[in-house]
Design an enzyme around this catalytic site. Structure first.
Site, PDB file in Angstrom:
ATOM      1  N   HIS A  28     -59.204  28.591 -79.908  1.00  0.00           N
ATOM      2  CA  HIS A  28     -58.462  27.315 -79.816  1.00  0.00           C
ATOM      3  C   HIS A  28     -58.777  26.431 -81.032  1.00  0.00           C
ATOM      4  O   HIS A  28     -59.032  25.238 -80.918  1.00  0.00           O
ATOM      5  CB  HIS A  28     -58.786  26.583 -78.507  1.00  0.00           C
ATOM      6  CG  HIS A  28     -58.255  27.299 -77.303  1.00  0.00           C
ATOM      7  ND1 HIS A  28     -57.024  27.047 -76.757  1.00  0.00           N
ATOM      8  CD2 HIS A  28     -58.789  28.301 -76.557  1.00  0.00           C
ATOM      9  CE1 HIS A  28     -56.817  27.845 -75.720  1.00  0.00           C
ATOM     10  NE2 HIS A  28     -57.874  28.628 -75.580  1.00  0.00           N
ATOM     11  N   TYR A 299     -69.469  27.873 -75.078  1.00  0.00           N
ATOM     12  CA  TYR A 299     -68.965  26.703 -75.806  1.00  0.00           C
ATOM     13  C   TYR A 299     -70.106  26.084 -76.621  1.00  0.00           C
ATOM     14  O   TYR A 299     -69.913  25.643 -77.749  1.00  0.00           O
ATOM     15  CB  TYR A 299     -68.342  25.670 -74.849  1.00  0.00           C
ATOM     16  CG  TYR A 299     -67.002  26.119 -74.261  1.00  0.00           C
ATOM     17  CD1 TYR A 299     -66.764  27.461 -73.973  1.00  0.00           C
ATOM     18  CD2 TYR A 299     -65.985  25.229 -73.988  1.00  0.00           C
ATOM     19  CE1 TYR A 299     -65.555  27.889 -73.447  1.00  0.00           C
ATOM     20  CE2 TYR A 299     -64.760  25.647 -73.450  1.00  0.00           C
ATOM     21  CZ  TYR A 299     -64.563  26.989 -73.181  1.00  0.00           C
ATOM     22  OH  TYR A 299     -63.365  27.417 -72.650  1.00  0.00           O
TER      23      TYR A 299
HETATM   24  C1  HEM Z   1     -65.754  33.944 -70.721  1.00  0.00           C
HETATM   25  C2  HEM Z   1     -64.613  33.267 -70.859  1.00  0.00           C
HETATM   26  C3  HEM Z   1     -64.372  32.289 -71.974  1.00  0.00           C
HETATM   27  C4  HEM Z   1     -65.016  32.143 -73.168  1.00  0.00           C
HETATM   28  C5  HEM Z   1     -66.194  32.942 -73.720  1.00  0.00           C
HETATM   29  C6  HEM Z   1     -64.382  31.043 -73.856  1.00  0.00           C
HETATM   30  C7  HEM Z   1     -64.753  30.570 -75.109  1.00  0.00           C
HETATM   31  C8  HEM Z   1     -64.297  29.407 -75.689  1.00  0.00           C
HETATM   32  C9  HEM Z   1     -64.874  28.767 -76.841  1.00  0.00           C
HETATM   33  C10 HEM Z   1     -66.056  29.295 -77.626  1.00  0.00           C
HETATM   34  C11 HEM Z   1     -64.176  27.632 -77.098  1.00  0.00           C
HETATM   35  C12 HEM Z   1     -64.424  26.621 -78.207  1.00  0.00           C
HETATM   36  C13 HEM Z   1     -65.482  25.613 -77.714  1.00  0.00           C
HETATM   37  C14 HEM Z   1     -65.802  24.548 -78.720  1.00  0.00           C
HETATM   38  O1  HEM Z   1     -66.198  24.854 -79.851  1.00  0.00           O
HETATM   39  O2  HEM Z   1     -65.701  23.343 -78.350  1.00  0.00           O
HETATM   40  C15 HEM Z   1     -63.137  27.553 -76.100  1.00  0.00           C
HETATM   41  C16 HEM Z   1     -62.196  26.566 -76.032  1.00  0.00           C
HETATM   42  C17 HEM Z   1     -61.197  26.544 -75.088  1.00  0.00           C
HETATM   43  N1  HEM Z   1     -61.047  27.389 -74.015  1.00  0.00           N
HETATM   44 FE1  HEM Z   1     -62.209  28.932 -73.533  1.00  0.00          FE
HETATM   45  N2  HEM Z   1     -63.376  30.540 -73.087  1.00  0.00           N
HETATM   46  C18 HEM Z   1     -63.332  31.277 -71.924  1.00  0.00           C
HETATM   47  C19 HEM Z   1     -62.473  31.097 -70.871  1.00  0.00           C
HETATM   48  C20 HEM Z   1     -61.459  30.190 -70.835  1.00  0.00           C
HETATM   49  C21 HEM Z   1     -60.549  29.998 -69.737  1.00  0.00           C
HETATM   50  C22 HEM Z   1     -60.628  30.734 -68.395  1.00  0.00           C
HETATM   51  C23 HEM Z   1     -59.685  29.011 -70.108  1.00  0.00           C
HETATM   52  C24 HEM Z   1     -58.561  28.409 -69.332  1.00  0.00           C
HETATM   53  C25 HEM Z   1     -58.659  27.883 -68.153  1.00  0.00           C
HETATM   54  C26 HEM Z   1     -60.059  28.579 -71.440  1.00  0.00           C
HETATM   55  C27 HEM Z   1     -59.437  27.570 -72.170  1.00  0.00           C
HETATM   56  C28 HEM Z   1     -59.922  27.014 -73.321  1.00  0.00           C
HETATM   57  C29 HEM Z   1     -59.314  25.891 -73.994  1.00  0.00           C
HETATM   58  C30 HEM Z   1     -58.035  25.149 -73.583  1.00  0.00           C
HETATM   59  C31 HEM Z   1     -60.123  25.587 -75.093  1.00  0.00           C
HETATM   60  C32 HEM Z   1     -59.904  24.473 -76.119  1.00  0.00           C
HETATM   61  C33 HEM Z   1     -60.730  23.246 -75.713  1.00  0.00           C
HETATM   62  C34 HEM Z   1     -60.625  22.156 -76.773  1.00  0.00           C
HETATM   63  O3  HEM Z   1     -59.487  21.758 -77.080  1.00  0.00           O
HETATM   64  O4  HEM Z   1     -61.674  21.717 -77.263  1.00  0.00           O
HETATM   65  N3  HEM Z   1     -61.141  29.293 -71.835  1.00  0.00           N
HETATM   66  N4  HEM Z   1     -63.222  28.654 -75.260  1.00  0.00           N
END
Ligand code: HEM
Length: 314
Positions: A28, A299
């Protein structure tokens, strides 16, 4: 938040798909931050004693994003989840977050499954695309990924970030004033309705058309979403984000989010903005979903790599 080995492996695994992009979220990576106001419905406080459901409107931030870890990936990429991350600023100066995506389910329900999912999507150096045989083998091993996988295959690029519906996928336990609780899953419904484009029309709008659309729309008038809660019944899977609940489950309107403009007041200087789905507040509790609990660790590792700090601002 603290980081650990498994979290490091998960972030290495996602970076193997779209590369290292210093300073950006590991996934993202491309997104736009907006200012917003959330006004709870009269029903919200009957389900949860959380203060943003209590009656008065609260300030919020919303970040809309594309799923890729490549900040230069074009907005017209069809096979990508779009994200809507919302942070509510509570009267006691703490915050609480909802992180949603425009898919009906997640691909996997375990951290090992997530690592398999990442490995299957590493592009083949010869084609620059994921290897269909690896994806096929993953789906055979993880049939729970079929709901999300089918949705991604059928997806066309959205008309606008504010014309997608976004789901939390994880369930939370909502606790009322009397201490009674029930599980629910969030959904953001766009007031402008859902709409998508053909691949050709999206490409014709240009690589940043979703970001441009937000700026143009919000300069004209606010955009809005309704927050609803799908309430679980006995036997519904509350710890498994791969399983949607039946459509006929009761939906309670929890409030209305009005997005008023592009925000420039965060993600500057030392302010590291993090949307964390485990950041709940009194009146909202985490389920035992393994993916939900792992996300805060992953995260934190992404935050450490993008900012050099181990702790986010609220
Ligand atoms: C094991 C499962 C998951 C992993 C390892 C993962 C990993 C990540 C990471 C590393 C980030 C960036 C965090 C940052 O630097 O602030 C992120 C952002 C995000 N993830 Fe996940 N994620 C997972 C599951 C999910 C799921 C289930 C959803 C949806 C419900 C999701 C939706 C998002 C969204 C929308 C962002 C962007 C947040 C922002 O705008 O700062 N993720 N994810």
């Amino acid at each position: 938040m603290s980081t650990d080995d498994l979290a490091r492996r998960a972030i290495d695994a996602v970076c193997a798909i779209s590369g290292d992009h210093p300073g950006f979220r590991a996934v993202h990576a491309k997104g736009t931050l907006c200012a917003a106001t959330f006004t709870p419905s009269a029903d919200a406080s009957r389900l949860s004693r959380a203060t943003h459901f209590a009656g008065d409107a609260v300030r919020a931030h919303v970040r809309f994003s594309n799923g890729s870890g490549n900040p230069d990936a074009p907005d017209y990429e069809p096979r990508e989840g779009r994200g809507m991350a919302t942070k509510f600023y509570l009267p006691d100066e703490t915050t609480t977050d909802i992180v949603g995506i425009n898919l009906p389910a997640f691909f996997v329900g375990t951290v090992d499954g997530f690592l398999d999912f990442c490995r299957a999507r590493v592009p083949d150096p010869a084609t620059g695309e994921p290897d269909p045989a690896a994806i096929g083998a993953f789906l055979e091993q993880h049939p729970e990924a079929l709901t999300a996988g089918a949705a991604v295959l059928a997806a066309t690029p959205p008309e606008s970030y504010v014309q997608c519906a976004y789901n939390s996928l994880h369930a939370y336990r909502f606790v009322d004033d009397a201490g009674d609780g029930r599980y629910g899953r969030y959904r953001w419904e766009p007031e402008a309705g859902e709409a998508s484009l053909s691949a050709e029309d999206a490409e014709a709008r240009g690589p940043d058309y979703l970001q441009d659309d937000l700026a143009t729309r919000l300069a004209g008038s606010p955009a809005a979403f309704t927050l609803s809660l799908q309430v679980a019944e006995d036997g519904d899977a509350v710890d498994d984000p791969t399983v949607p609940w039946p459509d006929e489950r009761r939906r309670v309107t929890m409030g209305r989010l009005e997005i008023t403009g592009i925000a420039h007041d965060r993600e500057q200087g030392d302010d590291v903005l993090v949307f964390d789905p485990t950041r709940v507040t009194d009146g909202i509790e985490l389920s035992n979903d393994a993916i939900l609990h792992f996300r805060t660790r992953a995260y934190a590792e992404s935050v450490l790599r993008r900012s050099g700090i181990a702790r986010s601002s609220v």
